[in-house]
Design a protein around this motif. Structure first.
Motif, mmCIF file in Angstrom:
data_model
loop_
_atom_site.group_PDB
_atom_site.id
_atom_site.type_symbol
_atom_site.label_atom_id
_atom_site.label_comp_id
_atom_site.label_asym_id
_atom_site.label_seq_id
_atom_site.Cartn_x
_atom_site.Cartn_y
_atom_site.Cartn_z
ATOM 1 N N VAL A 10 -8.342 -0.361 8.935
ATOM 2 C CA VAL A 10 -7.045 0.049 9.457
ATOM 3 C C VAL A 10 -5.953 -0.743 8.754
ATOM 4 N N THR A 11 -4.961 -0.026 8.239
ATOM 5 C CA THR A 11 -3.826 -0.663 7.577
ATOM 6 C C THR A 11 -2.549 -0.234 8.279
ATOM 7 N N SER A 12 -1.765 -1.220 8.704
ATOM 8 C CA SER A 12 -0.487 -0.944 9.355
ATOM 9 C C SER A 12 0.631 -1.280 8.375
ATOM 10 N N PHE A 13 1.428 -0.292 8.051
ATOM 11 C CA PHE A 13 2.477 -0.490 7.052
ATOM 12 C C PHE A 13 3.804 -0.845 7.714
ATOM 13 N N LYS A 14 4.330 -2.001 7.337
ATOM 14 C CA LYS A 14 5.642 -2.449 7.798
ATOM 15 C C LYS A 14 6.657 -2.194 6.676
ATOM 16 N N GLN A 15 7.815 -2.816 6.790
ATOM 17 C CA GLN A 15 8.788 -2.706 5.708
ATOM 18 C C GLN A 15 8.172 -3.273 4.429
ATOM 19 N N PRO A 16 8.369 -2.613 3.278
ATOM 20 C CA PRO A 16 7.766 -3.101 2.036
ATOM 21 C C PRO A 16 8.281 -4.477 1.647
ATOM 22 N N SER A 17 7.373 -5.277 1.094
ATOM 23 C CA SER A 17 7.733 -6.610 0.631
ATOM 24 C C SER A 17 8.501 -6.516 -0.678
ATOM 25 N N LEU A 18 9.000 -7.646 -1.139
ATOM 26 C CA LEU A 18 9.729 -7.675 -2.413
ATOM 27 C C LEU A 18 8.828 -7.205 -3.545
ATOM 28 N N ARG A 19 7.587 -7.659 -3.537
ATOM 29 C CA ARG A 19 6.634 -7.241 -4.566
ATOM 30 C C ARG A 19 6.395 -5.738 -4.511
ATOM 31 N N GLU A 20 6.219 -5.223 -3.303
ATOM 32 C CA GLU A 20 5.949 -3.786 -3.142
ATOM 33 C C GLU A 20 7.144 -2.944 -3.577
ATOM 34 N N ARG A 21 8.345 -3.434 -3.330
ATOM 35 C CA ARG A 21 9.543 -2.685 -3.707
ATOM 36 C C ARG A 21 9.727 -2.595 -5.220
ATOM 37 N N LYS A 22 9.021 -3.439 -5.945
ATOM 38 C CA LYS A 22 9.118 -3.409 -7.409
ATOM 39 C C LYS A 22 8.207 -2.350 -8.023
ATOM 40 N N HIS A 23 7.405 -1.712 -7.185
ATOM 41 C CA HIS A 23 6.512 -0.639 -7.632
ATOM 42 C C HIS A 23 7.025 0.698 -7.104
ATOM 43 N N ASP A 24 6.383 1.783 -7.539
ATOM 44 C CA ASP A 24 6.721 3.095 -7.007
ATOM 45 C C ASP A 24 6.323 3.170 -5.534
ATOM 46 N N PHE A 25 6.874 4.145 -4.812
ATOM 47 C CA PHE A 25 6.704 4.194 -3.359
ATOM 48 C C PHE A 25 5.269 4.461 -2.935
ATOM 49 N N LEU A 26 4.426 4.979 -3.830
ATOM 50 C CA LEU A 26 3.044 5.274 -3.479
ATOM 51 C C LEU A 26 2.100 4.105 -3.759
ATOM 52 N N TRP A 27 2.551 3.114 -4.484
ATOM 53 C CA TRP A 27 1.667 2.051 -4.984
ATOM 54 C C TRP A 27 0.898 1.346 -3.873
ATOM 55 N N ARG A 28 1.611 0.849 -2.872
ATOM 56 C CA ARG A 28 0.923 0.072 -1.831
ATOM 57 C C ARG A 28 0.008 0.943 -0.982
ATOM 58 N N HIS A 29 0.332 2.215 -0.874
ATOM 59 C CA HIS A 29 -0.493 3.119 -0.084
ATOM 60 C C HIS A 29 -1.779 3.496 -0.832
ATOM 61 N N HIS A 30 -1.643 3.681 -2.147
ATOM 62 C CA HIS A 30 -2.828 3.981 -2.950
ATOM 63 C C HIS A 30 -3.775 2.782 -2.939
ATOM 64 N N MET A 31 -3.215 1.592 -2.980
ATOM 65 C CA MET A 31 -4.040 0.379 -2.956
ATOM 66 C C MET A 31 -4.857 0.285 -1.661
ATOM 67 N N ALA A 32 -4.339 0.880 -0.594
ATOM 68 C CA ALA A 32 -5.001 0.786 0.709
ATOM 69 C C ALA A 32 -5.905 1.972 1.011
ATOM 70 N N CYS A 33 -6.035 2.909 0.088
ATOM 71 C CA CYS A 33 -6.895 4.065 0.328
ATOM 72 C C CYS A 33 -8.362 3.641 0.389
ATOM 73 N N PRO A 34 -9.152 4.282 1.227
ATOM 74 C CA PRO A 34 -10.538 3.848 1.424
ATOM 75 C C PRO A 34 -11.439 4.216 0.248
ATOM 76 N N PRO A 35 -12.378 3.333 -0.096
ATOM 77 C CA PRO A 35 -13.404 3.697 -1.075
ATOM 78 C C PRO A 35 -14.431 4.617 -0.436
ATOM 79 N N LYS A 36 -15.301 5.190 -1.224
ATOM 80 C CA LYS A 36 -16.304 6.114 -0.696
ATOM 81 C C LYS A 36 -17.222 5.391 0.292
ATOM 82 N N GLY A 37 -17.512 6.088 1.373
ATOM 83 C CA GLY A 37 -18.327 5.518 2.436
ATOM 84 C C GLY A 37 -17.507 4.946 3.576
ATOM 85 N N ILE A 38 -16.180 4.932 3.426
ATOM 86 C CA ILE A 38 -15.312 4.247 4.374
ATOM 87 C C ILE A 38 -14.292 5.216 4.989
ATOM 88 N N ILE A 39 -14.000 5.011 6.269
ATOM 89 C CA ILE A 39 -12.867 5.664 6.903
ATOM 90 C C ILE A 39 -11.676 4.727 6.820
#
Length: 270
Positions: A91-120
């Motif tokens: 489970v990932t809860s997204f708050k306001q993006p951090s300074l690091r996250e704001r330096k990437h595209d808007f999908l970056w932090r969400h893609h990083m949190a996507c589940p690998p195969k076998g995982i919900i």
């Protein structure tokens, strides 16, 4: 029951008016008690199917929750995924993006949190904040957030084609129900920590958010990544709709436990 969660799925290409969706719908149930046995059975099926997903390792499931403040995301996640093997659920809860996250595209932090195969993977808020808060608060220009619908569709299609089933739930509550829940937080010492003054301030943008949600539902409910508008004034009915949808989606993956090693029937443990 004749009615299923499919009744709350947003069909691709259709117009969406949230005023047409009842927030206090109870389907064909007449009470919380009548829904309880079926909901509990769904919970058990989710746990069983998640075990097969974890063992097989060929599919992933991304479950996205969005709602207005006090819409019930935390409660829904806790109710539905309690008892699921924690090794196979993140489970990932997204708050306001951090300074690091704001330096990437808007999908970056969400893609990083996507589940690998076998995982919900469960996302409490998501990349859709980029066409909600950033739109309503004029954080980015209209020309930018309008383009993001296409970016989101392509992103989710890519996930689906790579083996991740994507399902999205908008927990739809009324403005009066939101008021009641925010007041409950103020009245209950165990819930006060959830209250933020911004919860009250955000209510003045209610209509703007409702329109933003309607637009994203129209633009981004697809065959491979559907949106469900979940009536959420009644928490018990919310849980039935979500659990029914998840069971149907997981069954649709046609998962199987891996075959055992050859000759295992001759193995003796000494």
């Amino acid at each position: 029951m004749a009615i299923t969660s499919d009744a709350y799925r947003v069909r691709p290409g259709g117009k969406v008016s949230l005023k047409k969706y009842k927030t206090d719908d109870m389907g064909e149930f007449d009470s919380k008690e009548s829904a309880h046995p079926l909901t509990q059975k769904n919970f058990e099926k989710i746990r069983d199917l998640q075990g097969v997903m974890y063992a097989e390792g060929k599919h992933a499931l991304l479950v996205i929750f969005q709602a207005m403040d006090a819409g019930g995301k935390d409660g829904a996640i806790q109710s539905i995924f309690t008892g699921v093997n924690p090794q196979g659920c993140r489970v990932t809860s997204f708050k306001q993006p951090s300074l690091r996250e704001r330096k990437h595209d808007f999908l970056w932090r969400h893609h990083m949190a996507c589940p690998p195969k076998g995982i919900i993977g469960v996302h409490n808020r998501s990349h859709y904040e980029a066409v909600l808060v950033e739109r309503v608060k004029n954080i980015v220009p209209k020309s930018m957030w309008k383009e993001r619908y296409e970016h989101i569709r392509v992103f989710e299609e890519m996930l689906a084609e790579e083996g991740t089933a994507v399902v999205k739930f908008f927990l739809h509550i009324s403005k009066d129900e939101q008021k009641k829940r925010i007041q409950d937080r103020l009245n209950d010492p165990k819930k006060m920590w959830k209250f933020s003054s911004t919860d009250v301030e955000e209510r003045q943008f209610w209509d703007d958010y409702q329109q933003a949600y309607a637009d994203l539902l129209e633009q981004c409910s697809t065959k491979h990544a559907p949106w469900y508008v979940v009536p959420a004034d009644h928490k018990w009915f919310r849980n039935w709709v979500i659990s029914d949808a998840l069971v149907r989606i997981l069954k649709g993956l046609q998962m199987e436990f891996p075959r055992p090693e050859k000759g295992i029937e001759n193995v003796k443990v000494v």
